[in-house]
Design an enzyme around this catalytic site. Structure first.
Site, PDB file in Angstrom:
ATOM      1  N   HIS A 179      31.170 -33.761 -21.897  1.00  0.00           N
ATOM      2  CA  HIS A 179      32.178 -32.799 -22.338  1.00  0.00           C
ATOM      3  C   HIS A 179      33.331 -33.425 -23.130  1.00  0.00           C
ATOM      4  O   HIS A 179      33.609 -33.032 -24.263  1.00  0.00           O
ATOM      5  CB  HIS A 179      32.799 -32.090 -21.114  1.00  0.00           C
ATOM      6  CG  HIS A 179      31.824 -31.513 -20.160  1.00  0.00           C
ATOM      7  ND1 HIS A 179      31.228 -30.272 -20.322  1.00  0.00           N
ATOM      8  CD2 HIS A 179      31.335 -32.003 -18.986  1.00  0.00           C
ATOM      9  CE1 HIS A 179      30.422 -30.030 -19.300  1.00  0.00           C
ATOM     10  NE2 HIS A 179      30.463 -31.057 -18.479  1.00  0.00           N
ATOM     11  N   ASP A 180      34.025 -34.378 -22.520  1.00  0.00           N
ATOM     12  CA  ASP A 180      35.371 -34.747 -22.993  1.00  0.00           C
ATOM     13  C   ASP A 180      35.443 -35.361 -24.384  1.00  0.00           C
ATOM     14  O   ASP A 180      36.390 -35.067 -25.130  1.00  0.00           O
ATOM     15  CB  ASP A 180      36.026 -35.668 -21.957  1.00  0.00           C
ATOM     16  CG  ASP A 180      36.293 -34.924 -20.664  1.00  0.00           C
ATOM     17  OD1 ASP A 180      36.385 -35.577 -19.613  1.00  0.00           O
ATOM     18  OD2 ASP A 180      36.383 -33.683 -20.695  1.00  0.00           O
TER      19      ASP A 180
ATOM     20  N   ASP B  75      41.237 -37.419 -16.561  1.00  0.00           N
ATOM     21  CA  ASP B  75      40.921 -37.652 -15.137  1.00  0.00           C
ATOM     22  C   ASP B  75      39.591 -38.401 -15.019  1.00  0.00           C
ATOM     23  O   ASP B  75      38.614 -37.892 -14.462  1.00  0.00           O
ATOM     24  CB  ASP B  75      40.865 -36.325 -14.349  1.00  0.00           C
ATOM     25  CG  ASP B  75      39.770 -35.377 -14.852  1.00  0.00           C
ATOM     26  OD1 ASP B  75      39.325 -34.523 -14.048  1.00  0.00           O
ATOM     27  OD2 ASP B  75      39.339 -35.496 -16.016  1.00  0.00           O
TER      28      ASP B  75
ATOM     29  N   ASP C 171      32.774 -38.615 -18.324  1.00  0.00           N
ATOM     30  CA  ASP C 171      32.898 -38.161 -19.708  1.00  0.00           C
ATOM     31  C   ASP C 171      34.271 -38.455 -20.290  1.00  0.00           C
ATOM     32  O   ASP C 171      34.415 -38.711 -21.488  1.00  0.00           O
ATOM     33  CB  ASP C 171      32.529 -36.682 -19.846  1.00  0.00           C
ATOM     34  CG  ASP C 171      33.230 -35.783 -18.844  1.00  0.00           C
ATOM     35  OD1 ASP C 171      33.618 -36.264 -17.772  1.00  0.00           O
ATOM     36  OD2 ASP C 171      33.386 -34.592 -19.134  1.00  0.00           O
ATOM     37  N   ASP C 172      35.301 -38.496 -19.417  1.00  0.00           N
ATOM     38  CA  ASP C 172      36.620 -38.950 -19.881  1.00  0.00           C
ATOM     39  C   ASP C 172      36.515 -40.394 -20.383  1.00  0.00           C
ATOM     40  O   ASP C 172      37.132 -40.764 -21.383  1.00  0.00           O
ATOM     41  CB  ASP C 172      37.645 -38.928 -18.750  1.00  0.00           C
ATOM     42  CG  ASP C 172      37.801 -37.568 -18.093  1.00  0.00           C
ATOM     43  OD1 ASP C 172      36.930 -37.214 -17.266  1.00  0.00           O
ATOM     44  OD2 ASP C 172      38.778 -36.865 -18.406  1.00  0.00           O
TER      45      ASP C 172
ATOM     46  N   GLU D  44      35.511 -22.835 -15.408  1.00  0.00           N
ATOM     47  CA  GLU D  44      35.157 -24.233 -15.700  1.00  0.00           C
ATOM     48  C   GLU D  44      36.068 -25.107 -14.851  1.00  0.00           C
ATOM     49  O   GLU D  44      37.216 -24.736 -14.567  1.00  0.00           O
ATOM     50  CB  GLU D  44      35.386 -24.491 -17.207  1.00  0.00           C
ATOM     51  CG  GLU D  44      35.185 -25.905 -17.680  1.00  0.00           C
ATOM     52  CD  GLU D  44      36.416 -26.764 -17.395  1.00  0.00           C
ATOM     53  OE1 GLU D  44      37.543 -26.244 -17.480  1.00  0.00           O
ATOM     54  OE2 GLU D  44      36.225 -27.942 -17.040  1.00  0.00           O
ATOM     55  N   PHE D  45      35.643 -26.316 -14.465  1.00  0.00           N
ATOM     56  CA  PHE D  45      36.337 -27.129 -13.460  1.00  0.00           C
ATOM     57  C   PHE D  45      37.807 -27.391 -13.800  1.00  0.00           C
ATOM     58  O   PHE D  45      38.683 -27.217 -12.938  1.00  0.00           O
ATOM     59  CB  PHE D  45      35.600 -28.465 -13.294  1.00  0.00           C
ATOM     60  CG  PHE D  45      36.256 -29.409 -12.321  1.00  0.00           C
ATOM     61  CD1 PHE D  45      37.030 -30.465 -12.777  1.00  0.00           C
ATOM     62  CD2 PHE D  45      36.123 -29.227 -10.952  1.00  0.00           C
ATOM     63  CE1 PHE D  45      37.650 -31.337 -11.889  1.00  0.00           C
ATOM     64  CE2 PHE D  45      36.735 -30.095 -10.045  1.00  0.00           C
ATOM     65  CZ  PHE D  45      37.496 -31.149 -10.515  1.00  0.00           C
ATOM     66  N   ASN D  46      38.115 -27.876 -14.999  1.00  0.00           N
ATOM     67  CA  ASN D  46      39.499 -28.255 -15.310  1.00  0.00           C
ATOM     68  C   ASN D  46      40.458 -27.077 -15.153  1.00  0.00           C
ATOM     69  O   ASN D  46      41.584 -27.235 -14.698  1.00  0.00           O
ATOM     70  CB  ASN D  46      39.606 -28.810 -16.737  1.00  0.00           C
ATOM     71  CG  ASN D  46      39.009 -30.192 -16.874  1.00  0.00           C
ATOM     72  OD1 ASN D  46      38.914 -30.928 -15.895  1.00  0.00           O
ATOM     73  ND2 ASN D  46      38.582 -30.541 -18.079  1.00  0.00           N
TER      74      ASN D  46
ATOM     75  N   ASN E 285      38.898 -34.971 -11.331  1.00  0.00           N
ATOM     76  CA  ASN E 285      37.561 -35.395 -10.882  1.00  0.00           C
ATOM     77  C   ASN E 285      37.630 -36.175  -9.572  1.00  0.00           C
ATOM     78  O   ASN E 285      36.717 -36.126  -8.755  1.00  0.00           O
ATOM     79  CB  ASN E 285      36.914 -36.278 -11.957  1.00  0.00           C
ATOM     80  CG  ASN E 285      36.406 -35.473 -13.126  1.00  0.00           C
ATOM     81  OD1 ASN E 285      35.895 -34.360 -12.946  1.00  0.00           O
ATOM     82  ND2 ASN E 285      36.581 -35.999 -14.321  1.00  0.00           N
TER      83      ASN E 285
ATOM     84  N   THR F 170      41.825 -33.687 -21.176  1.00  0.00           N
ATOM     85  CA  THR F 170      40.421 -33.566 -20.738  1.00  0.00           C
ATOM     86  C   THR F 170      40.312 -33.481 -19.215  1.00  0.00           C
ATOM     87  O   THR F 170      39.247 -33.770 -18.647  1.00  0.00           O
ATOM     88  CB  THR F 170      39.583 -34.759 -21.246  1.00  0.00           C
ATOM     89  OG1 THR F 170      40.109 -35.968 -20.675  1.00  0.00           O
ATOM     90  CG2 THR F 170      39.608 -34.853 -22.757  1.00  0.00           C
TER      91      THR F 170
ATOM     92  N   ASN G 114      31.333 -23.378 -14.864  1.00  0.00           N
ATOM     93  CA  ASN G 114      30.433 -24.390 -14.252  1.00  0.00           C
ATOM     94  C   ASN G 114      30.826 -24.701 -12.801  1.00  0.00           C
ATOM     95  O   ASN G 114      30.037 -25.270 -12.064  1.00  0.00           O
ATOM     96  CB  ASN G 114      30.382 -25.679 -15.080  1.00  0.00           C
ATOM     97  CG  ASN G 114      31.740 -26.382 -15.161  1.00  0.00           C
ATOM     98  OD1 ASN G 114      32.738 -25.873 -14.637  1.00  0.00           O
ATOM     99  ND2 ASN G 114      31.775 -27.543 -15.798  1.00  0.00           N
TER     100      ASN G 114
HETATM  101  O1  RIB Z   1      34.026 -29.147 -16.541  1.00  0.00           O
HETATM  102  C1  RIB Z   1      33.961 -30.401 -17.154  1.00  0.00           C
HETATM  103  C2  RIB Z   1      35.302 -31.061 -17.151  1.00  0.00           C
HETATM  104  O2  RIB Z   1      35.742 -31.255 -15.802  1.00  0.00           O
HETATM  105  C3  RIB Z   1      35.276 -32.473 -17.757  1.00  0.00           C
HETATM  106  O3  RIB Z   1      36.532 -32.765 -18.297  1.00  0.00           O
HETATM  107  C4  RIB Z   1      35.011 -33.342 -16.568  1.00  0.00           C
HETATM  108  O4  RIB Z   1      35.477 -34.680 -16.762  1.00  0.00           O
HETATM  109  C5  RIB Z   1      35.828 -32.651 -15.520  1.00  0.00           C
HETATM  110  O5  RIB Z   1      37.174 -33.097 -15.647  1.00  0.00           O
HETATM  111 CA    CA Z   2      37.704 -34.783 -17.520  1.00  0.00          CA
END
Ligand code: RIB
Ligand code: CA
Length: 316
Positions: A241-242, A11, A15-16, A166-168, A40, A126, A160
């Protein structure tokens, strides 16, 4: 060495974008294609971003397949406070010159895993796990055919997006629960690991020495990411992250892992989206999930910068 053949479900996302660069710039990886997922930013935006990153990498030959726009159950939640309105704010995005493929991202995942020899394709995710979960539900036989599933998501410690999540995983906890419940080999590269992948002025200076349009694109992305993470999550240097997922596949000694069962909370008022990781050792016999714990940060950034260098050289 035979390259690791991967599908990247993502997405983009700053970082992707670095994960795409690392996959394309490393001789240890063969990127078969990209499927995109709403996360994202909206599906339309992250798909266009994936195409723009491929233009910057000089690799528009890599096919892009748009996938799910919405999570399985919850409403869409995007992250403009981190990635901006475009999903890749902070840089000028080149226009894609190759259209996305008309096959759905979920069908790309299924068709690739069903047509390639069993055990030869690794799935790297990711973003939210909506596409992967839908692929498993549509064609359960992919579970026995995938070589491995490497996920950036979750945490055995703090979240986070919430204290728990965590977001994903937060965006689509039901999808994540399905993915981690399958009988395939998974590696969860969570925040416990990725919060060690901080990009500092040292890496920015090394990228500046490369001096290519792609290196400058990377610097622009990281500068925006730095401000987002400082303003929203109190980081001086942002965690990238990714690409940690791809680095693990390039060299598993860069990312230490332990065997540990992973499940996902989908009900808790305060814990929705938490990856519940049983770190008690020894792990149960037959445990097929591993969790990333320790990053060799110097070697990680060496891999990323080498990839940017390689891609830059190829474009001269
Ligand atoms: O929490 C970080 C993740 O969520 C990363 O993959 C960032 O790109 C978002 O997708
Ligand atoms: Ca991502």
């Amino acid at each position: 060495m035979t390259p690791k053949r991967i599908i990247l479900d993502c997405d983009p996302g700053h970082d992707d974008a670095v994960a795409i660069m690392l996959a394309l710039g490393s001789p240890a990886i063969e990127l078969l294609g990209i499927s995109t997922v709403g996360g994202n930013q909206t599906l339309e935006k992250v798909t266009r971003n994936a195409q723009s990153v491929l233009v910057m990498c000089g690799r528009e030959d890599v096919p892009v397949y748009p996938g799910a726009s919405h999570p399985l159950v919850h409403q869409v939640e995007v992250a403009p406070q981190i990635h901006g309105e475009s999903g890749l704010d902070g840089v000028e995005l080149p226009e894609p010159t190759v259209p996305v493929r008309d096959k759905h991202g979920v069908d790309f995942i299924i068709d690739t895993l069903m047509s390639e020899p069993a055990g030869t394709v690794t799935l790297v995710a990711t973003g939210p796990l909506t596409n992967v979960a839908l692929a498993v539900r549509k064609e359960p036989r992919i579970v026995e055919r995938a070589q491995q599933v490497v996920v950036m998501g979750g945490a055995y410690g703090q979240g986070n997006w919430t204290a728990s999540a965590e977001f994903n995983i937060w965006v689509d906890p039901e999808a994540a629960k399905i993915v981690f419940a399958q009988e395939w080999d998974t590696v969860m590269v969570g925040l416990d690991l990725t919060h060690q992948a901080l990009v500092t002025a040292a890496e920015e200076e090394k990228a500046r020495e490369i001096g290519s349009p792609l290196a400058n694109f990377f610097i622009g992305l990281m500068n925006y990411f730095r401000k987002s993470y400082a303003d929203n999550q109190g980081f001086t240097d942002p965690p990238v992250h990714d690409p940690c997922t791809v680095a693990y596949l390039i060299d598993p000694t860069v990312v230490e892992t332990v065997a540990a069962p992973v499940d996902v909370e989908t009900q808790g008022a305060l814990t929705m989206g938490r990856t519940v990781v049983d770190m008690r050792q020894p792990a149960p016999a037959g445990c097929r999930s591993r969790v990333a714990t320790k990053l060799d940060r110097e070697r990680f950034w060496g891999l990323v910068l080498d990839a940017i260098r390689t891609l830059s050289e190829a474009q001269k």
